[in-house]
Scaffold this motif. Structure first.
Motif: not given
Length: 227
Positions: A116-132
């Motif tokens: 769950r902590l991993v999930e929370t940390a990954l969700r904090e990564v900006g969506r724009d970075v993934v989209d790029a």
């Protein structure tokens, strides 16, 4: 108060050997449990994010199943979990007593917590970075390994430090059913024999272990932080 401290200092050499081996047993349990927790908790947390509706590989059914398993694992009190997995512990280690046996319930209890902590940390990564990264044609596994995990590294380390601190407290509870370590000393010598010096000596050592873990973790987080 001064008299109590003098008594503790006077008793410390007598208690020293037991406290030393108890500390080593605790570190042994926590160390291996942390390894297995990171080994299985990290990919589990990644799957929770990537199989989400807005994830890289949407799979709502898989996400719901994984989330349910994690929720069940997190909802069980650790003392109950230890008893519930005694058969599995015996199957994997050949015994239900000692530090090695305690690694099994410790790992099982910590994996969903860290996921769950991993999930929370990954969700904090900006969506724009993934989209790029997707716009550049990067494959999903590359996005996870080269974008999501590096960007979330400070949160992943902070979550692991929190998990280790939790494992230290869990390892103390493992002493209640013969898991060894400082918790076992606190129960057998401190509680059952009414020896306050043993009880407080184990408390002091557990606090020191937690402080060292937290301090090292804080340094690591600051070093990898992008902020």
């Amino acid at each position: 108060m001064t008299g109590w401290l003098d008594g503790l200092v006077e008793r410390w050499p007598q208690m020293g050997p037991n406290l030393w081996w108890g500390t080593l047993d605790t570190l042994y349990m926590v160390g291996w449990s942390t390894f297995f927790t990171a080994l299985f908790g990290l990919p589990l947390g990644v799957l929770l994010v990537t199989t989400d509706e807005r994830g890289l590989t949407p799979a709502p059914a898989v996400r719901a199943l994984l989330s349910a398993v994690v929720n069940v694992g997190r909802s069980l009190p650790f003392i109950v979990l230890m008893v519930a997995v005694l058969s599995l512990t015996r199957l994997l280690t050949g015994t239900t007593l000692g530090p090695t046996a305690a690694i099994v319930p410790l790992s099982i209890g910590a994996i969903p917590f860290y996921a769950r902590l991993v999930e929370t940390a990954l969700r904090e990564v900006g969506r724009d970075v993934v989209d790029a990264a997707q716009a550049m044609g990067a494959r999903r596994i590359v996005i996870v390994g080269k974008v999501l995990l590096p960007e979330a590294l400070p949160g992943l380390i902070a979550g692991l430090v929190m998990t280790v601190v939790t494992l230290v407290s869990y390892s103390a509870m493992a002493g209640a059913i013969g898991g060894g370590g400082l918790g076992d000393l606190a129960i057998r010598y401190g509680y059952q024999r009414f020896d306050d010096y043993y009880l407080w000596a184990t408390v002091i050592l557990l606090v020191l272990v937690v402080q060292v873990v937290q301090s090292v973790g804080d340094v690591l987080v600051r070093r990898v932080s992008h902020r």
